[in-house]
Design a protein around this motif. Structure first.
Motif, short mmCIF file in Angstrom:
data_model
loop_
_atom_site.label_atom_id
_atom_site.label_comp_id
_atom_site.label_asym_id
_atom_site.label_seq_id
_atom_site.Cartn_x
_atom_site.Cartn_y
_atom_site.Cartn_z
N PRO A 64 7.32 37.41 -6.56
CA PRO A 64 7.57 36.73 -5.28
C PRO A 64 9.07 36.60 -4.97
CG PRO A 64 5.80 35.64 -6.43
CD PRO A 64 6.39 36.65 -7.40
N PHE A 65 9.87 36.29 -6.00
CA PHE A 65 11.32 36.22 -5.81
C PHE A 65 11.87 37.59 -5.42
CE2 PHE A 65 15.43 37.30 -7.58
CZ PHE A 65 16.25 36.40 -6.92
N ILE A 125 10.41 40.20 -4.01
CA ILE A 125 9.99 40.59 -2.65
C ILE A 125 10.79 39.81 -1.61
CG2 ILE A 125 8.07 40.61 -1.01
CD1 ILE A 125 7.80 42.69 -3.26
N THR A 126 10.95 38.52 -1.82
CA THR A 126 11.73 37.69 -0.88
C THR A 126 13.18 38.16 -0.83
OG1 THR A 126 10.29 35.80 -1.28
CG2 THR A 126 12.48 35.32 -0.37
N ALA A 127 13.77 38.45 -1.97
CA ALA A 127 15.17 38.91 -2.01
C ALA A 127 15.31 40.25 -1.30
CB ALA A 127 15.65 39.03 -3.46
N GLU A 128 14.38 41.15 -1.54
CA GLU A 128 14.43 42.49 -0.95
C GLU A 128 14.30 42.42 0.58
OE1 GLU A 128 12.56 46.02 -2.92
OE2 GLU A 128 11.02 45.56 -1.42
N ARG A 129 13.48 41.53 1.05
CA ARG A 129 13.21 41.46 2.49
C ARG A 129 14.15 40.53 3.25
NH1 ARG A 129 6.71 41.52 1.64
NH2 ARG A 129 6.65 43.67 0.90
N HIS A 130 15.03 39.85 2.54
CA HIS A 130 15.98 38.95 3.20
C HIS A 130 16.86 39.77 4.15
CE1 HIS A 130 19.37 36.24 3.77
NE2 HIS A 130 18.52 35.27 3.45
N SER A 187 17.77 43.61 3.39
CA SER A 187 16.80 44.60 3.87
C SER A 187 17.40 45.83 4.55
CB SER A 187 15.75 43.94 4.77
OG SER A 187 16.35 43.40 5.92
N GLN A 196 12.25 49.27 1.12
CA GLN A 196 11.28 48.19 1.03
C GLN A 196 10.03 48.68 0.31
OE1 GLN A 196 12.18 44.95 2.59
NE2 GLN A 196 14.02 46.14 2.26
N ASP A 209 4.23 44.78 -2.51
CA ASP A 209 3.97 44.02 -3.75
C ASP A 209 3.35 44.94 -4.80
OD1 ASP A 209 4.60 42.08 -1.86
OD2 ASP A 209 2.95 40.76 -2.40
N THR A 217 21.34 38.02 -4.62
CA THR A 217 21.02 37.03 -3.60
C THR A 217 22.18 36.06 -3.33
OG1 THR A 217 19.99 35.60 -5.26
CG2 THR A 217 18.55 37.12 -4.05
#
Length: 171
Positions: A25-26, A28-33, A37, A42, A45, A94
């Motif tokens: 989850p971390f 994916i969130t970091a990648e899509r920030h 991004s 991209q 999951d 991040t």
């Protein structure tokens, strides 16, 4: 692990460890920030989860030793290459502007050249990602070429530099 030993020799609190499913989850969130991004491919999951089990990939998270706070992630690709050429597929930080990327690059080079016995470590970087490009140059990577308009991003083609460092250049 040698990369933790290296961190201690450099008197740093940053280390890398293998990514675990609970870290995704971390990741994916970091990648899509929005800060990241535009500059990284991209993955879903499922793609990240599959990468954890792929013997030809190494998926790592970047963490602060005292707090175990995650600060980014790294993916190395083609680690089983018979020519000993490894691709630094992805690095995402991040907490920008704190020198973490520079430290992580040193840890990655040590990991690639010592543990994985790489002869060559290479990467691509988008030409509009000037900060990353300059960081790679300062870290010893050499520009080898340009992939002109190689990636379609938000309806616009963008180019990428190909960069590498050899084991003999690392020392």
């Amino acid at each position: 692990m040698f990369w933790e030993d290296s961190r201690e020799k450099m008197n740093l609190n940053i280390y890398i460890r293998k990514t675990e499913p609970k870290d995704l989850p971390f990741v994916i969130t970091a990648e899509r920030h929005p800060d990241n991004s535009p500059y990284v491919y991209q993955w879903s999951d499922e793609e990240h989860l599959a990468a954890l089990a792929n013997p030809n990939l190494r998926h790592y998270v970047i963490a602060d030793k005292p707090t175990e706070t995650l600060m980014g992630y790294v993916i190395l690709d083609d680690v089983l290459n018979t020519s000993h050429t490894i691709n630094l597929r992805r690095i995402v930080i991040t907490q920008k502007g704190q020198g973490i990327g520079k430290i992580v690059l040193e840890l990655i080079k040590e990991l690639a050249f010592k543990e994985l016995n790489a002869h060559r470590l290479w990467l691509d970087v988008f030409t509009d990602n000037e900060k990353a490009y300059q960081m790679y140059l300062k870290s010893g990577f050499k520009q080898e070429g340009l992939l002109r308009e190689s990636y379609l991003r938000k309806g616009q083609y963008t180019s990428q530099y190909i960069m590498s460092i050899l084991k003999t250049e690392w020392k």
